[in-house]
Design a protein around this motif. Sequence first.
Motif: not given
Length: 678
Positions: A9, A81-82, A313, A406, A408, A455-456, A471
């Motif tokens: 991250s 966000e993660e 992001s 990152k 997403v 997720r990322t 997602d």
Amino acid sequence: MNRLAGMTSPYLLQHAGNPVDWWPWSAEAFAEARRRNVPVLLSVGYSSCHWCHVMAAESFEDDDTAAYLNEHFVPVKVDREERPDIDAVYMEAVQAATGQGGWPMTVFLTPDAEPFYFGTYFPPAPRHGMPGFRQVLEGVTAAWRDRRDEVGEVAGRIVRDLSERTLATPGAQPPAADELHLALMALTRDFDAVRGGFGGAPKFPPPMVLEFLLRHHVRTGSAAALDMVTATCEAMARGGIHDQLGGGFARYSVDAGWVVPHFEKMLYDNALLCRVYAHLWRATGSESARRVALDTADFLVREMRTDQGGFASALDADSEDERGRHTEGAYYVWTPEQLREVLGEADAELAAFTFGVTEEGTFEEGASVLQLPDTERLVDADRIASVKERLLAARERRVRPGRDDKVVAAWNGLAVAALAETGAYFDRPDLVQAATDAADLLVRTHMDWNARLFRTSLDGVAGGHAGVLEDYADVAEGFLALSAVTGEGVWVDFAGLLLDTVLIRFRDESGALFDTADDAEALIRRPQDPTDNATPSGWTAAAGALLTYAALTGSAPHREAAERALGVVRAIGPKAPRFMGWGLAVAEALLDGPHEVAVVGPADDPATRELHRAALLSRRPGLAVALGEPASATAAEVPLLADRPLLAGRPAAYVCRGFTCDAPTGDPGELAAKLAGR
């Protein structure tokens, strides 16, 4: 020990050099709190968050504050966000306790992860009625030391209150037409007829609500619905929230008139708004909407695309100004003197007139945010184009805002849908290719062999966090939109795999959806929120993707799941439509059928392409489009294409509802007319 140095991250990496002894969210962090018999300080933020940077500079980079923190707490840092699941659970507690929320979010937890004291940003010393951060730390330490039983009781009560919250829905019936009309009436009452948008300051772009209003207008002919969309889109496009030089939109406006933005630029805002403006052009032919849709798409590809083909992001609000200060908006604002330095006296005067730059300024220290008042029609368009080009070149020489690289999954799914459709509408194959590249990255890097999503990712390497409902839903939505544009049925297959995972892992026996899978990490509460925030809720985004997938494949279980999921829209939408925009938009598609169009014919035949374009340009709410040849692999992947023969050996289009089709046509005009009728 620098525990954040190995994280993926960018937000956590920003804090890796703090004197605070940060831990990532982990069982080990809570075990350490139990071992030391101290509370946990949970700090949640994200890389482009202005006040997160402020609190870090004031407190987390201060040696004395850090020393106190390290001695009396186990500090845990989370990128929201993660880990939107962690953020959602504790934000619900913060909002319940304080009546407000925001980031940075500051929560004090027991070693069992139970919250007992909350806040957001705390200044280093008492200010404007807020306690200082050190004061808060000392107060929590004293309570933990001297009133442990009371702390435990508070934490237990909060957890019980959260666990007892249930989502009541009146059965599983989706909203009917009269309930969608009630939602329209509620929006009309909340509409700002002078400045566009809904509510007052701060004012956020409402893309999901705008999608509902566009679809409602098409289905019902409501002029009021369309008027709210056009007024809001025009006001945003002319305001300071829209980057008049480089395209794209900032997060929100601090005022009710869209003048001064909070300058961070988020991928999700720009993907959603790109699609809204493209759909507004499709509905009205507005040249302004076309320009903004393309400017926003170009911004996404130019500024947000990563080396791996995905989309980053966010861009920070802050950057370094001419005096070396790290301040918000420094990259974007202009003074009259700066205009003169770049353009010379005459063109600077023109630029100031065109973009609303004044001696007093609209921002800080006499600087102005560029707007586009209704003045450009009074000046020479070629001259203004030259001015914009020179100002943009000069801005490029400034220190750029930081970028959170990152990727997403959900937000890239939104970008795939927006770029695919915008590219198709405006004959921009480069945008369709950018959408395809991002979709390829999602399959290669974010999706495993069991159709589970990460997720990322960062630099092409997947992070370790499981995907959440949004997602799966938004990536499926992106894949389905890409298939409609390209005719590649494999994207429908991939969407189906993700949606099957939704039905198996994210749904309960009542048809309700949860934000995390049934095998996800257990938190103090399993998050479940059907309302929109800055993005469509995972719940209603899943309903939309399920509905489109069912229209393409004829799958009754997927359609039934979509209909049951829309029961929550019936419960909430008419009363709080601003928080249920995407669900209302999906409900409009359901009421319309949705219509289905199967276009059959060789892909390289101009007649096929004309029919395909006529289908894509239809305004029908939630229209499902399939393109292929009757005997092709695509026909096997997309059942809507099966048993749809050519028309006298020529390309043909079939308009259907529930796989029941009208007579085929080979005339694009006739196809458009079929789809235009209500």
